[in-house]
Scaffold this motif. Structure first.
Motif, PDB file in Angstrom:
ATOM      1  N   LEU A   1      40.542  49.456  48.417  1.00  0.00           N
ATOM      2  CA  LEU A   1      39.788  48.649  49.387  1.00  0.00           C
ATOM      3  C   LEU A   1      40.549  47.400  49.815  1.00  0.00           C
ATOM      4  CD1 LEU A   1      36.159  48.810  47.918  1.00  0.00           C
ATOM      5  CD2 LEU A   1      37.350  50.428  49.414  1.00  0.00           C
TER       6      LEU A   1
ATOM      7  N   GLN B   1      39.831  44.349  49.354  1.00  0.00           N
ATOM      8  CA  GLN B   1      38.824  43.393  49.848  1.00  0.00           C
ATOM      9  C   GLN B   1      38.370  43.678  51.283  1.00  0.00           C
ATOM     10  OE1 GLN B   1      39.736  39.277  49.001  1.00  0.00           O
ATOM     11  NE2 GLN B   1      40.592  39.764  46.987  1.00  0.00           N
TER      12      GLN B   1
ATOM     13  N   PHE C   1      35.577  45.302  52.908  1.00  0.00           N
ATOM     14  CA  PHE C   1      34.280  45.825  52.501  1.00  0.00           C
ATOM     15  C   PHE C   1      33.429  46.309  53.676  1.00  0.00           C
ATOM     16  CE2 PHE C   1      35.279  42.412  49.320  1.00  0.00           C
ATOM     17  CZ  PHE C   1      35.670  43.283  48.310  1.00  0.00           C
TER      18      PHE C   1
ATOM     19  N   CYS D   1      30.216  50.931  45.423  1.00  0.00           N
ATOM     20  CA  CYS D   1      30.697  49.967  44.430  1.00  0.00           C
ATOM     21  C   CYS D   1      29.764  49.984  43.229  1.00  0.00           C
ATOM     22  CB  CYS D   1      30.747  48.557  45.006  1.00  0.00           C
ATOM     23  SG  CYS D   1      32.101  48.278  46.156  1.00  0.00           S
TER      24      CYS D   1
ATOM     25  N   LEU E   1      28.495  50.406  50.405  1.00  0.00           N
ATOM     26  CA  LEU E   1      29.037  49.330  51.231  1.00  0.00           C
ATOM     27  C   LEU E   1      28.652  49.447  52.697  1.00  0.00           C
ATOM     28  CD1 LEU E   1      32.651  48.629  49.897  1.00  0.00           C
ATOM     29  CD2 LEU E   1      30.525  47.427  49.427  1.00  0.00           C
TER      30      LEU E   1
ATOM     31  N   ARG F   1      24.844  47.987  52.124  1.00  0.00           N
ATOM     32  CA  ARG F   1      24.550  47.202  50.916  1.00  0.00           C
ATOM     33  C   ARG F   1      23.270  47.677  50.213  1.00  0.00           C
ATOM     34  NH1 ARG F   1      29.063  45.972  52.814  1.00  0.00           N
ATOM     35  NH2 ARG F   1      29.985  43.892  52.571  1.00  0.00           N
TER      36      ARG F   1
ATOM     37  N   ASN G   1      35.714  42.872  44.000  1.00  0.00           N
ATOM     38  CA  ASN G   1      34.446  43.605  43.968  1.00  0.00           C
ATOM     39  C   ASN G   1      33.313  42.653  44.346  1.00  0.00           C
ATOM     40  OD1 ASN G   1      32.861  45.864  43.657  1.00  0.00           O
ATOM     41  ND2 ASN G   1      32.835  45.833  41.424  1.00  0.00           N
TER      42      ASN G   1
END
Length: 362
Positions: free
Chosen positions: A196, A198, A200, A210, A232, A235, A305
Motif C-alpha cells: 500500500l 500509505q 489508502f 486492513c 478501505l 471504511r 496502517n
C-alpha cells in the motif's frame, strides 16, 4: 480654584478626593479651567464644572451597579438581556444599556414588536434536536458530525453556527480523544512487502482490507482482545471478534468471519502490521489457501496502517472508555452493537460524511 466653591468644597460635598476633582478639571480642558477674570465668567465656569462632575458621578454609579447586576447576562441568551433592558432602562437609560451590551436600538425595537418570535421558536426547536442527537449517541457527536445528523432531519446549518449552538449556548462538547503513547521502534525487518505504501484510497469494495488487534483492560484485572477487519473502500467494518487470547486463532476466526460475510471475494489484499499472529505459519497458509495476498507495514510505523489506528481510536473513545461492562458476554454483545452503529449511523469524513454502508451501497 477661584469662585464660589473651591476644590476642597466640591470634594467634601461629593465625598471624593481633591485629586480626583483636579484630574477631572484638567481632563475636560477649557470647560473646567478657571481664569481670574470677571466674577460672572467665574460663576459660569463653576456651574459647568459642577454639572460635569454630577454627570461623571452618575456615570460612575451606573458602572458600579451595572457590573454587579449584569455579569451573568453576558453569558445568557439575547432574550434575557432584552428583559433586563426593559426592567432597568428607566435608571440606566436605553441608549446607555444598548451600548454596553453591544445591541443596536433596531434589534431592541424588533424585540418589542415581536418580530423575532418565530426565529426564537425555530432556534429552540433546533436546540432540542441537537440535545436529542447528542445524548442518543452517547455524547460522542461533535459539531462536524452534528451538522450531518441535523441534515438528516432537514436542518441545514453551517459548522460555525452549530459550533456556537453546541459549545457556547448549550455547553455540549464531544468526547476528547485520549493521546496515544509514543511508539518505540525496533530492528527493521520484513515478512511481506508493503503493497500500500500509505495509499489508502481504493476504488472498489473488497479489494483491500486492513486488520489489527487492540486490547481492552477489564476492571477485574483481566484483558480482552479485539481483532477487526475494515474495507478501505468505505471504511466499513467487515468483521470484529473478541477473545481472551491474542493469538493466531483469533486472527483466523476474524478473517474467516469476514470472508463468509462477503462470500470469499477474489483478488483480495489483506494489510496488517508485522505481528506474530499475522506472520505465523497457520495464518499465512490460511491466506494462501483463500487466494489472499498479504501486505505488511514497516516495523514500528503505525502510519502504514493508519485507517486501523484511526478506527481503534474511535472504538476506544466513543465506545469502550464510556461504559462499564459487568462481564465478557455483555462486552461482546455491546461490541457488536457498536459495530452496527459505526457502519449504519455514524457519518464518516472519508465518505464525505455518509455512513460506511451508505457509501458501500450507493
Amino acid at each position: 480654584m477661584d469662585g464660589e466653591k473651591s476644590t476642597a468644597d466640591i470634594a467634601a460635598e461629593y465625598n471624593i478626593s481633591k485629586t480626583s476633582v483636579r484630574e477631572w478639571a484638567k481632563k475636560y480642558g477649557e470647560e473646567c479651567q478657571y481664569k481670574n477674570t470677571t466674577s460672572e465668567n467665574t460663576g459660569i465656569n463653576t456651574a459647568q464644572e459642577i454639572r460635569r462632575l454630577n454627570q461623571m458621578l452618575r456615570e460612575k454609579d451606573k458602572e458600579i451597579v451595572f457590573k454587579k447586576s449584569s455579569g451573568i447576562l453576558r453569558k445568557g441568551n439575547r432574550l434575557v438581556v432584552y428583559r433586563f433592558i426593559d426592567d432597568n432602562k428607566g435608571y440606566f437609560g436605553l441608549r446607555w444599556l444598548c451600548r454596553h451590551f453591544g445591541i443596536s436600538l433596531n434589534c431592541y425595537y424588533n424585540y418589542l414588536e415581536g418580530k423575532k418570535d418565530e426565529y426564537h421558536m425555530q432556534r429552540d426547536a433546533i436546540y432540542e434536536r441537537i440535545k436529542y442527537i447528542y445524548y442518543n449517541n452517547n455524547r460522542t457527536v461533535g459539531h462536524r458530525a452534528m451538522r450531518i445528523f441535523l441534515s438528516r432531519y432537514g436542518i441545514h446549518l453551517s459548522k460555525t453556527t452549530i459550533h456556537k449552538y453546541m459549545n457556547k449556548n448549550l455547553n455540549l462538547t464531544a468526547v476528547i480523544m485520549r493521546k496515544r503513547p509514543g511508539y518505540r521502534t525496533c530492528k527493521k525487518h520484513k515478512i511481506f512487502n508493503n503493497l500500500l505504501n500509505q495509499n489508502f484510497s481504493v476504488k472498489e469494495k473488497n479489494k483491500v482490507w486492513c486488520t489489527d488487534f487492540t486490547y481492552m483492560c477489564r476492571h477485574n484485572g483481566r484483558t480482552r482482545y479485539n481483532c477487526t477487519i475494515i474495507d478501505l473502500y468505505d471504511r466499513s467494518v467487515i468483521a470484529s471478534v473478541n477473545d481472551e487470547h491474542i493469538n493466531t486463532e483469533l486472527a483466523i476466526a476474524t478473517l474467516e468471519e469476514a470472508l463468509n460475510a462477503e462470500k470469499n471475494p477474489k483478488g483480495l489484499i489483506l494489510h496488517s502490521d508485522q505481528g506474530v499472529q499475522f506472520a505465523s505459519y497457520d495464518f499465512v497458509n490460511f491466506c494462501r489457501k483463500h487466494g489472499i495476498t498479504q501486505s505488511m507495514s514497516k516495523a514500528g510505523c503505525p502510519y502504514d496502517n493508519a485507517p486501523m489506528e484511526r478506527y481503534y481510536n474511535t472504538f476506544k473513545n466513543c465506545f469502550y472508555y464510556r461504559f462499564t461492562f459487568e462481564n465478557e458476554e455483555l462486552l461482546d454483545e455491546m461490541t457488536k452493537s457498536y459495530v452496527n452503529w459505526y457502519n449504519y449511523v455514524r457519518p464518516h469524513s472519508y465518505n464525505k460524511y455518509s455512513t460506511p454502508m451508505e457509501a458501500r451501497f450507493s
